[in-house]
Design an enzyme around this catalytic site. Sequence first.
Site, mmCIF file in Angstrom:
data_model
loop_
_atom_site.group_PDB
_atom_site.id
_atom_site.type_symbol
_atom_site.label_atom_id
_atom_site.label_comp_id
_atom_site.label_asym_id
_atom_site.label_seq_id
_atom_site.Cartn_x
_atom_site.Cartn_y
_atom_site.Cartn_z
ATOM 1 N N ASP A 1 0.856 -1.183 0.000
ATOM 2 C CA ASP A 1 0.000 0.000 0.000
ATOM 3 C C ASP A 1 0.895 1.236 0.000
ATOM 4 O OD1 ASP A 1 -2.787 0.988 0.067
ATOM 5 O OD2 ASP A 1 -2.081 2.030 1.868
HETATM 6 C C1 LIG Z 1 3.268 8.497 -5.483
HETATM 7 C C2 LIG Z 1 3.056 7.456 -6.526
HETATM 8 C C3 LIG Z 1 2.075 6.469 -6.362
HETATM 9 N N1 LIG Z 1 1.914 5.521 -7.354
HETATM 10 C C4 LIG Z 1 0.889 4.453 -7.239
HETATM 11 C C5 LIG Z 1 1.385 3.179 -6.564
HETATM 12 C C6 LIG Z 1 0.085 2.487 -6.250
HETATM 13 O O1 LIG Z 1 -0.267 1.671 -7.360
HETATM 14 C C7 LIG Z 1 -0.902 3.640 -6.090
HETATM 15 C C8 LIG Z 1 -1.425 3.745 -4.664
HETATM 16 O O2 LIG Z 1 -2.544 2.932 -4.549
HETATM 17 P P1 LIG Z 1 -2.562 1.624 -3.624
HETATM 18 O O3 LIG Z 1 -3.903 1.578 -2.983
HETATM 19 O O4 LIG Z 1 -1.345 1.562 -2.783
HETATM 20 O O5 LIG Z 1 -2.413 0.427 -4.659
HETATM 21 P P2 LIG Z 1 -3.350 0.120 -5.920
HETATM 22 O O6 LIG Z 1 -4.756 0.510 -5.634
HETATM 23 O O7 LIG Z 1 -2.686 0.725 -7.125
HETATM 24 O O8 LIG Z 1 -3.205 -1.449 -6.070
HETATM 25 P P3 LIG Z 1 -3.569 -2.578 -4.958
HETATM 26 O O9 LIG Z 1 -4.351 -1.890 -3.860
HETATM 27 O O10 LIG Z 1 -4.360 -3.577 -5.733
HETATM 28 O O11 LIG Z 1 -2.243 -3.100 -4.491
HETATM 29 O O12 LIG Z 1 -0.204 4.838 -6.402
HETATM 30 C C9 LIG Z 1 2.672 5.533 -8.523
HETATM 31 O O13 LIG Z 1 2.472 4.687 -9.419
HETATM 32 N N2 LIG Z 1 3.638 6.488 -8.684
HETATM 33 C C10 LIG Z 1 3.865 7.452 -7.740
HETATM 34 O O14 LIG Z 1 4.751 8.313 -7.946
#
Ligand SMILES: Cc1cn([C@H]2C[C@H](O)[C@@H](COP(=O)(O)OP(=O)(O)OP(=O)(O)O)O2)c(=O)[nH]c1=O
Length: 184
Positions: A67
């Site tokens: 997360d």
């Molecule tokens: C800050 C930042 C976040 N993110 C993404 C990572 C995570 O995929 C998302 C945060 O959401 P999460 O809820 O952590 O993850 P998700 O919903 O994508 O997938 P799952 O819950 O099924 O594991 O933000 C980036 O891709 N690049 C960035 O620079």
Amino acid sequence: MKIILGSSSPRRQSLLKQVGISFEVEVPNVDEKLITSTDPQTKVIETARLKADALQLPENTTIITGDTVVSFNNEIFEKPTSKEEARKMINALSGNTHEVYSAAIIKSRDFEEKIISKASVSFFSLSHQEIEDYINTGEPYDKAGAYGIQDFGASFVESIQGDYYTIVGLPIARVYRALKKHGL
Ligand SMILES: Cc1cn([C@H]2C[C@H](O)[C@@H](COP(=O)(O)OP(=O)(O)OP(=O)(O)O)O2)c(=O)[nH]c1=O
């Protein structure tokens, strides 16, 4: 031993592939709103655990969940649910330094590893137009804090402190070493 990545995040999937880990994907069905902590470190580890606990854990299987949240000015920014929310987040982050917290849970019937990682990101001051243009790309909507450092969001970043991959969404070196420690 089979490895299951409990994540729909394409970033998490590509990071595991990048370090040669073979896995299957099973997306846990959870309501992340159940985690109400306002402390970002607590929120990410409890949400990763919620995702891990939502998956079956058969014999000879290791599951990995993660997360990520953005934290700024005592506010937690998750994935924006609207154009307005994305605009509010990016405006807040513009010209300032914020933190990104990522957690990972790695667990099997025999062990559990809890990993929490924090990185800081400083943005240039962004013009109204570049914020509007960015929002219109659609890139913000599946990313905490409404930006992707690995995508066009890279153009906002003046500097970072800490692990780049923690910002992308998984502290991959620590996850990799934890897996190797357990012979995976
Ligand atoms: C800050 C930042 C976040 N993110 C993404 C990572 C995570 O995929 C998302 C945060 O959401 P999460 O809820 O952590 O993850 P998700 O919903 O994508 O997938 P799952 O819950 O099924 O594991 O933000 C980036 O891709 N690049 C960035 O620079």
